[in-house]
Each structure stands twice: as C-alpha cells, then as structure tokens.
Design a protein around this motif. Structure first.
Motif, short mmCIF file in Angstrom:
data_model
loop_
_atom_site.label_atom_id
_atom_site.label_comp_id
_atom_site.label_asym_id
_atom_site.label_seq_id
_atom_site.Cartn_x
_atom_site.Cartn_y
_atom_site.Cartn_z
N MET A 157 0.84 -1.20 0.00
CA MET A 157 0.00 0.00 0.00
C MET A 157 0.88 1.25 0.00
N ASN A 158 0.56 2.16 -0.90
CA ASN A 158 1.26 3.44 -0.92
C ASN A 158 1.10 4.13 0.42
N GLN A 159 2.19 4.78 0.89
CA GLN A 159 2.12 5.41 2.21
C GLN A 159 1.01 6.44 2.31
N HIS A 160 0.64 7.07 1.19
CA HIS A 160 -0.40 8.08 1.24
C HIS A 160 -1.80 7.45 1.24
N ARG A 161 -1.87 6.12 1.15
CA ARG A 161 -3.14 5.41 1.21
C ARG A 161 -3.26 4.63 2.52
N SER A 162 -2.54 5.03 3.51
CA SER A 162 -2.63 4.39 4.82
C SER A 162 -4.07 4.36 5.29
N ALA A 206 1.63 7.40 6.57
CA ALA A 206 0.99 8.31 5.61
C ALA A 206 1.70 9.65 5.48
N ALA A 207 2.63 9.94 6.38
CA ALA A 207 3.25 11.26 6.41
C ALA A 207 4.16 11.49 5.19
N ASP A 243 10.67 4.07 -2.66
CA ASP A 243 10.76 4.86 -3.89
C ASP A 243 10.42 6.32 -3.68
N ASP A 244 9.45 6.58 -2.80
CA ASP A 244 9.05 7.95 -2.48
C ASP A 244 9.26 8.15 -0.98
N PRO A 245 10.53 8.31 -0.56
CA PRO A 245 10.83 8.33 0.88
C PRO A 245 10.32 9.58 1.58
N LEU A 268 21.68 9.82 4.04
CA LEU A 268 20.61 9.72 3.06
C LEU A 268 20.16 11.12 2.66
N PRO A 269 19.85 11.35 1.40
CA PRO A 269 19.50 12.71 0.95
C PRO A 269 18.20 13.25 1.54
#
Length: 291
Positions: free
Chosen positions: A1-6, A105-106, A160-162, A197-198
C-alpha cells in the motif's frame, strides 16, 4: 500500500468529512445514532477517526445529510480504503494508538528527542536493548514483535518515495550507552549511515546550549501531503501517546522545533561529532557518578 493510502489516514479524513457534512446539514450526533440504530459514542468515534465505518454505514449517514451523489461515492470509496489492513496489522497486539498508521501516511516528519534514538533511526541491537530495559513486563515474543515492527517502519526512509525526515537529538542521547559499548557504537554507525541519506537531516543539540526551547520534552510533528489531512503533533508516553491537532498547538511546536534546530550543530558538524564519538565515546570520556 502506498504510504499516502494508509488506512489510518483515510479513516481520519473520512471522520473529518463526515463531521463537516453533519454540521453543514444541522444534524446532531443523537439523530444520526438513532437513525443508524447505534450508540452516540460510535458516531463520535467515527468522526474522530478512532473507529472505522462500513461503506454501508457511510452511505446511510450521508443520506441523512442529503449530500450529492458524487460526494457520497467518493466518501464511500474512502470508507472501503479505510477498512483495509495496513502492513502493521500483524503486529497490532503490541501497538497502541494510531501513530504507526499516521507515520506511514506522512510526507515529512520533524522530531526532537532528548532521551533515546528515535525508532526510525535505531539499529536492531539498540532496539532490543532499549525495549528490554523499558518494557520489563513484555514476554520475549512481544519484544521480538516490537523490534520487528520498528525495523519494518524504517522502510519509509528508503522506499521509492521516501519521507523527508528532520531530527534533532539532544547530546544526552549519544551519552547513554544503551546495550553497552558494542551495541552503542553500532548505533552510532547506524546514525552515520542514515544521516547520509538525501532525505534525512540529523542535528545534535549540544549540552553547551544550556536551557533551550524544547526542555519540556520530546515530540514529533507529522505533516501530510493531501490538503484535507491536517498535520499533527505526537507526544509519546508509556500508554500510547498524545496527539495534538489544534492549529495553535501545531504552530507552537513548529516554532519550538525551528528554534532548537537553529541552536543545534549543523548537519555536517553533527555528522563529524558522531564519527568522532565512534572512536571516543562520551560514556567513556566522562567520570561516572557511580565511580
């Protein structure tokens, strides 16, 4: 699950929207509870995001408010998403509150810590030693689950989208050899790796600063990407923690964080300090009270 879909954040957003539509319709919680045949506390907990609601319940609630079909369809879909299981569900027996779901989700996290290395930055050995010292009543299996979920959470930093993570650690965190010399050295090395990490900024607040803006205690500020998801401050404690969501509370803690961040060593200077401490640990260079 994408983190923004928590599912946690979807449940929280659904509650906000349901409350907004109820107030716009001039309907009381008592009326909703009566129409649904449930308690007022259930309706209240749905609106605060503490309880999930079935798509059927959401559909019935929105019928009471007379909302447009398009809005109803969107919120019923959010209700479906909110009932999905998060990756942390298998560890629910050792998790309290909604923090892990909100963290997932953050889009960014700002944290000040004065006693220990935050979970997102902990080595496995440090986490084991820390939990064994702090949770004396936990069975071995519970401890293993807590460590496991803590390690799983760290995927947020390298996906991928940290997430964007900014942490200020009090120098006291580096001075306490949790787990002993070898474990703590390993933890310092872990901090060095993560700080490079960047998407991570790590700063140390030195003892020489003296009194500072965050002396009242540790806190985390969680910021979310979607406009409808209000940012939140989390203050941890032994029974699950406290969430602060009022705008004035958020502004206060953002101001505190910005102040201590300005007083802390720069990220480069902090990294140099940690690298030095791997070779010359603070817990060995200072005379102990017990000596």
């Amino acid at each position: 699950m994408n983190q923004h879909r928590s599912p946690t954040i979807r449940r929280r957003r659904l509650g906000v929207e349901l409350r907004r539509h109820r107030e716009a319709a001039g309907v009381t919680i008592d009326v909703v509870a009566e129409r649904l045949g449930c308690s007022t506390s259930k309706v209240s907990r749905i609106e605060t995001g503490h309880n999930s609601a079935s798509p059927a319940d959401v559909s019935n609630i929105l019928d009471i408010y007379g909302v447009d079909a398009s809005i109803k369809s969107e919120l019923v879909q959010i209700a479906r998403e909110a009932r999905q299981k998060g990756w942390w569900h298998p560890y629910s027996t050792v998790l309290t509150g909604a923090y892990v779901g909100l963290e997932t989700a953050a889009r960014s996290i700002r944290a000040y810590e004065q006693q220990l290395v935050p979970g997102l930055l902990q080595s496995e050995e440090y986490a084991i030693a820390l939990l064994r010292g702090a949770r004396l009543d936990d069975a071995e299996q519970e401890l293993k689950q807590r460590v496991r979920v803590r390690m799983e959470r760290q995927a947020l930093l390298i996906q991928d989208d940290p997430i964007d993570l900014r942490v200020v650690l009090d120098e006291a965190v580096l001075s306490r050899p949790v787990g002993g010399d070898e474990v703590m050295r390993g933890q310092l090395i872990k901090l060095i790796e993560v700080a490079r990490l960047p998407n991570v900024t790590l700063q140390i607040l030195p003892f020489t600063v003296g009194a500072h803006a965050a002396m009242d205690g540790t806190f985390v500020i969680l910021e979310f990407e979607e406009e409808g998801d209000a940012d939140v401050v989390f203050i941890d404690n032994a029974t699950g923690g406290l969430f602060l969501e009022k705008s004035e509370e958020l502004r206060k803690y953002i101001s505190i964080f910005d102040t201590v961040r300005g007083a802390a060593l720069t990220a480069d200077a902090s990294l140099e300090l940690i690298e030095m401490l791997v070779e010359e640990p603070l817990w060995k260079s200072k005379r102990r009270v017990s000596d």
